[in-house]
Design a protein around this motif. Structure first.
Motif, PDB file in Angstrom:
ATOM      1  N   PHE A 189     -11.771  94.236  -7.897  1.00  0.00           N
ATOM      2  CA  PHE A 189     -12.254  95.472  -6.072  1.00  0.00           C
ATOM      3  C   PHE A 189     -11.296  94.288  -5.114  1.00  0.00           C
ATOM      4  O   PHE A 189     -11.116  94.926  -4.129  1.00  0.00           O
ATOM      5  CB  PHE A 189     -13.588  95.688  -6.105  1.00  0.00           C
ATOM      6  CG  PHE A 189     -13.326  95.857  -5.065  1.00  0.00           C
ATOM      7  CD1 PHE A 189     -13.901  96.940  -4.561  1.00  0.00           C
ATOM      8  CD2 PHE A 189     -14.293  95.185  -3.456  1.00  0.00           C
ATOM      9  CE1 PHE A 189     -13.924  97.792  -3.295  1.00  0.00           C
ATOM     10  CE2 PHE A 189     -13.872  96.239  -2.516  1.00  0.00           C
ATOM     11  CZ  PHE A 189     -14.804  97.138  -1.804  1.00  0.00           C
ATOM     12  N   THR A 190     -11.646  92.820  -5.545  1.00  0.00           N
ATOM     13  CA  THR A 190     -10.171  91.420  -4.841  1.00  0.00           C
ATOM     14  C   THR A 190      -9.368  91.716  -4.275  1.00  0.00           C
ATOM     15  O   THR A 190      -9.003  91.462  -3.062  1.00  0.00           O
ATOM     16  CB  THR A 190     -10.967  90.089  -5.245  1.00  0.00           C
ATOM     17  OG1 THR A 190     -12.944  89.901  -5.650  1.00  0.00           O
ATOM     18  CG2 THR A 190     -10.373  89.519  -4.675  1.00  0.00           C
ATOM     19  N   TYR A 191      -8.660  92.252  -5.467  1.00  0.00           N
ATOM     20  CA  TYR A 191      -7.287  92.476  -5.348  1.00  0.00           C
ATOM     21  C   TYR A 191      -6.874  93.821  -4.639  1.00  0.00           C
ATOM     22  O   TYR A 191      -6.159  93.570  -3.486  1.00  0.00           O
ATOM     23  CB  TYR A 191      -7.043  93.230  -6.405  1.00  0.00           C
ATOM     24  CG  TYR A 191      -6.229  91.776  -8.155  1.00  0.00           C
ATOM     25  CD1 TYR A 191      -6.063  90.598  -7.815  1.00  0.00           C
ATOM     26  CD2 TYR A 191      -6.246  91.872  -8.963  1.00  0.00           C
ATOM     27  CE1 TYR A 191      -5.643  89.789  -8.264  1.00  0.00           C
ATOM     28  CE2 TYR A 191      -6.477  90.497 -10.105  1.00  0.00           C
ATOM     29  CZ  TYR A 191      -6.013  89.501  -9.029  1.00  0.00           C
ATOM     30  OH  TYR A 191      -5.277  88.416  -9.939  1.00  0.00           O
ATOM     31  N   LEU A 192      -8.056  94.603  -4.365  1.00  0.00           N
ATOM     32  CA  LEU A 192      -7.692  95.693  -4.262  1.00  0.00           C
ATOM     33  C   LEU A 192      -8.295  96.032  -1.781  1.00  0.00           C
ATOM     34  O   LEU A 192      -7.239  96.553  -1.636  1.00  0.00           O
ATOM     35  CB  LEU A 192      -9.124  96.992  -4.766  1.00  0.00           C
ATOM     36  CG  LEU A 192      -9.205  98.656  -3.076  1.00  0.00           C
ATOM     37  CD1 LEU A 192      -7.810  99.335  -3.904  1.00  0.00           C
ATOM     38  CD2 LEU A 192     -10.377  99.167  -4.406  1.00  0.00           C
ATOM     39  N   TYR A 193      -8.774  95.159  -1.867  1.00  0.00           N
ATOM     40  CA  TYR A 193      -9.792  94.229  -0.618  1.00  0.00           C
ATOM     41  C   TYR A 193      -8.029  93.597  -0.289  1.00  0.00           C
ATOM     42  O   TYR A 193      -7.450  94.100   0.821  1.00  0.00           O
ATOM     43  CB  TYR A 193     -10.280  94.235  -1.172  1.00  0.00           C
ATOM     44  CG  TYR A 193     -10.547  93.078   0.806  1.00  0.00           C
ATOM     45  CD1 TYR A 193     -11.366  93.945   1.797  1.00  0.00           C
ATOM     46  CD2 TYR A 193      -9.946  91.766   1.510  1.00  0.00           C
ATOM     47  CE1 TYR A 193     -11.896  93.382   2.996  1.00  0.00           C
ATOM     48  CE2 TYR A 193     -10.143  91.252   2.497  1.00  0.00           C
ATOM     49  CZ  TYR A 193     -10.717  91.975   3.596  1.00  0.00           C
ATOM     50  OH  TYR A 193     -11.209  92.266   4.609  1.00  0.00           O
ATOM     51  N   PHE A 194      -7.510  92.918  -1.005  1.00  0.00           N
ATOM     52  CA  PHE A 194      -6.332  92.080  -0.301  1.00  0.00           C
ATOM     53  C   PHE A 194      -5.192  92.931  -0.305  1.00  0.00           C
ATOM     54  O   PHE A 194      -4.114  93.609   0.712  1.00  0.00           O
ATOM     55  CB  PHE A 194      -5.979  90.946  -1.377  1.00  0.00           C
ATOM     56  CG  PHE A 194      -6.202  89.597  -0.878  1.00  0.00           C
ATOM     57  CD1 PHE A 194      -5.739  88.758   0.405  1.00  0.00           C
ATOM     58  CD2 PHE A 194      -7.847  89.492  -1.537  1.00  0.00           C
ATOM     59  CE1 PHE A 194      -7.099  87.546   0.067  1.00  0.00           C
ATOM     60  CE2 PHE A 194      -8.505  88.341  -1.167  1.00  0.00           C
ATOM     61  CZ  PHE A 194      -7.790  87.201   0.213  1.00  0.00           C
ATOM     62  N   SER A 228      -3.825  82.227  -7.998  1.00  0.00           N
ATOM     63  CA  SER A 228      -5.224  82.412  -8.283  1.00  0.00           C
ATOM     64  C   SER A 228      -6.293  83.026  -7.577  1.00  0.00           C
ATOM     65  O   SER A 228      -7.626  83.339  -6.950  1.00  0.00           O
ATOM     66  CB  SER A 228      -5.582  80.958  -8.006  1.00  0.00           C
ATOM     67  OG  SER A 228      -5.792  80.289  -6.604  1.00  0.00           O
ATOM     68  N   LEU A 229      -5.697  83.998  -6.480  1.00  0.00           N
ATOM     69  CA  LEU A 229      -6.066  85.030  -5.517  1.00  0.00           C
ATOM     70  C   LEU A 229      -7.232  85.699  -6.060  1.00  0.00           C
ATOM     71  O   LEU A 229      -8.135  86.175  -5.743  1.00  0.00           O
ATOM     72  CB  LEU A 229      -5.230  86.453  -5.473  1.00  0.00           C
ATOM     73  CG  LEU A 229      -5.719  87.552  -4.239  1.00  0.00           C
ATOM     74  CD1 LEU A 229      -6.425  86.139  -2.497  1.00  0.00           C
ATOM     75  CD2 LEU A 229      -4.424  88.175  -4.484  1.00  0.00           C
ATOM     76  N   GLY A 230      -6.875  86.651  -7.452  1.00  0.00           N
ATOM     77  CA  GLY A 230      -8.236  87.201  -8.771  1.00  0.00           C
ATOM     78  C   GLY A 230      -9.523  86.066  -8.849  1.00  0.00           C
ATOM     79  O   GLY A 230     -10.695  86.751  -8.134  1.00  0.00           O
ATOM     80  N   LYS A 231      -9.082  84.572  -7.920  1.00  0.00           N
ATOM     81  CA  LYS A 231     -10.367  83.983  -8.975  1.00  0.00           C
ATOM     82  C   LYS A 231     -10.957  84.313  -7.182  1.00  0.00           C
ATOM     83  O   LYS A 231     -12.481  83.916  -7.389  1.00  0.00           O
ATOM     84  CB  LYS A 231     -10.147  82.266  -9.198  1.00  0.00           C
ATOM     85  CG  LYS A 231      -9.286  81.988 -10.383  1.00  0.00           C
ATOM     86  CD  LYS A 231      -8.912  81.062 -10.692  1.00  0.00           C
ATOM     87  CE  LYS A 231      -8.002  80.832 -11.644  1.00  0.00           C
ATOM     88  NZ  LYS A 231      -7.937  79.285 -12.518  1.00  0.00           N
ATOM     89  N   ALA A 232     -10.676  84.182  -6.391  1.00  0.00           N
ATOM     90  CA  ALA A 232     -11.970  84.475  -5.553  1.00  0.00           C
ATOM     91  C   ALA A 232     -13.315  85.375  -4.903  1.00  0.00           C
ATOM     92  O   ALA A 232     -14.350  85.262  -4.083  1.00  0.00           O
ATOM     93  CB  ALA A 232     -10.712  85.340  -3.712  1.00  0.00           C
ATOM     94  N   THR A 236     -16.115  86.170  -3.136  1.00  0.00           N
ATOM     95  CA  THR A 236     -16.001  87.949  -2.359  1.00  0.00           C
ATOM     96  C   THR A 236     -17.460  88.684  -3.292  1.00  0.00           C
ATOM     97  O   THR A 236     -17.734  89.346  -2.422  1.00  0.00           O
ATOM     98  CB  THR A 236     -15.179  88.534  -2.872  1.00  0.00           C
ATOM     99  OG1 THR A 236     -14.832  88.110  -3.947  1.00  0.00           O
ATOM    100  CG2 THR A 236     -14.104  87.590  -1.996  1.00  0.00           C
ATOM    101  N   TRP A 237     -17.111  88.925  -4.507  1.00  0.00           N
ATOM    102  CA  TRP A 237     -18.571  89.520  -4.970  1.00  0.00           C
ATOM    103  C   TRP A 237     -19.595  89.717  -4.380  1.00  0.00           C
ATOM    104  O   TRP A 237     -19.839  90.519  -4.593  1.00  0.00           O
ATOM    105  CB  TRP A 237     -17.862  89.849  -6.541  1.00  0.00           C
ATOM    106  CG  TRP A 237     -18.778  90.847  -7.239  1.00  0.00           C
ATOM    107  CD1 TRP A 237     -19.611  91.436  -8.191  1.00  0.00           C
ATOM    108  CD2 TRP A 237     -17.758  92.627  -6.692  1.00  0.00           C
ATOM    109  NE1 TRP A 237     -20.358  92.681  -8.006  1.00  0.00           N
ATOM    110  CE2 TRP A 237     -19.086  93.464  -7.610  1.00  0.00           C
ATOM    111  CE3 TRP A 237     -17.228  92.618  -6.078  1.00  0.00           C
ATOM    112  CZ2 TRP A 237     -19.398  94.787  -7.388  1.00  0.00           C
ATOM    113  CZ3 TRP A 237     -17.629  94.213  -6.001  1.00  0.00           C
ATOM    114  CH2 TRP A 237     -18.384  95.184  -6.699  1.00  0.00           C
TER     115      TRP A 237
END
Length: 253
Positions: A189-194, A228-232, A236-237
């Protein structure tokens, strides 16, 4: 008769599945909250922990804001319904797309696909996603493309989907929409948001007139910083769940 160890393993798997169900139901409602849904169409899925290679997907017919953990449908890699909490139907196109990624990528714990307007607009743009914003530049190294072949009902397209996404976390489906995958629902979902935010910014920027492209050096630097984008998702979650609990609670039932 199961041994105590087997019973403990089954209990742990059931607990992990319920967590996946709650996270996926939350993701559906967040998609609706952000206005990215498309009536009962498009789909998000999550791999079910365990050796059976099952995954969870929405029952075909519910709006995204109606999805709950227990209403999600469990299917196998052939599209057979293993467990349904209500409506036993799944979107055939959803099965084609999601089974491709889950079967082809062992690291694909979740897959999310949208027809949101700004994502479709960028998917139809000749140059695809452009480095017009910091958000887009953070996405660039994660993005792959798949050409449009029609509504995804042909199971043979699965081979081309998995070929085109390769090891990337984001896929722009030309003239169709966007897709992201990650190790679990929060990361996906974090990837989707970005990706969606990058598309929204691009549509607005191009509507304003001529755009400015940063230097190659700045784009390359931001690509490196995006690894490291996915580590956000660790930040975020939990915040997204707090937002959802204040706006549309009741998904974890």
């Amino acid at each position: 008769m199961q041994s105590h160890q087997e019973q403990d393993q089954d209990k742990a798997l059931r607990k992990q599945e319920w967590q996946a169900r709650c996270d996926l139901a939350a993701a559906y409602r967040l998609v609706a909250l952000f206005g990215w849904d498309d009536l009962v169409f498009t789909h998000l899925s999550a791999r079910v922990p365990g050796p059976e290679h099952h995954f969870l997907i929405n029952p075909y017919g519910l709006l995204f804001h109606e999805i709950t953990a227990s209403s999600l449908v469990k299917v196998d890699q052939e599209g057979n319904v293993v467990q349904a909490g209500g409506l036993p139907r799944v979107n055939p196109a959803g099965f084609t797309i999601h089974s491709a990624i889950h079967m082809g990528r062992e690291d694909a714990g979740a897959v999310m696909h949208l027809h949101a307007s700004d994502g479709v607009a960028v998917s139809a743009h000749r140059d695809g996603l452009l480095p017009l914003s910091q958000t887009a530049m953070l996405c660039l190294d994660h993005v792959a493309y798949h050409d449009y072949e029609g509504v995804a009902l042909n199971l043979e397209e699965r081979e081309r989907l998995i070929r085109d996404i390769g090891d990337k976390s984001m896929l722009i489906l030309r003239n169709h929409g966007v897709l992201t995958t990650g190790q679990d629902v929060p990361e996906t979902f974090t990837y989707l948001y970005f990706l969606m935010k990058a598309c929204e910014i691009q549509v607005k920027a191009q509507a304003c007139g001529p755009t400015w492209i940063p230097s190659d050096e700045a784009i390359a630097t931001t690509r490196d910083q995006s690894q490291s984008l996915g580590k956000a998702a660790k930040l975020t979650w939990p915040a997204l769940l707090r937002l959802l609990d204040s706006k549309n609670p009741g998904y974890a039932v």
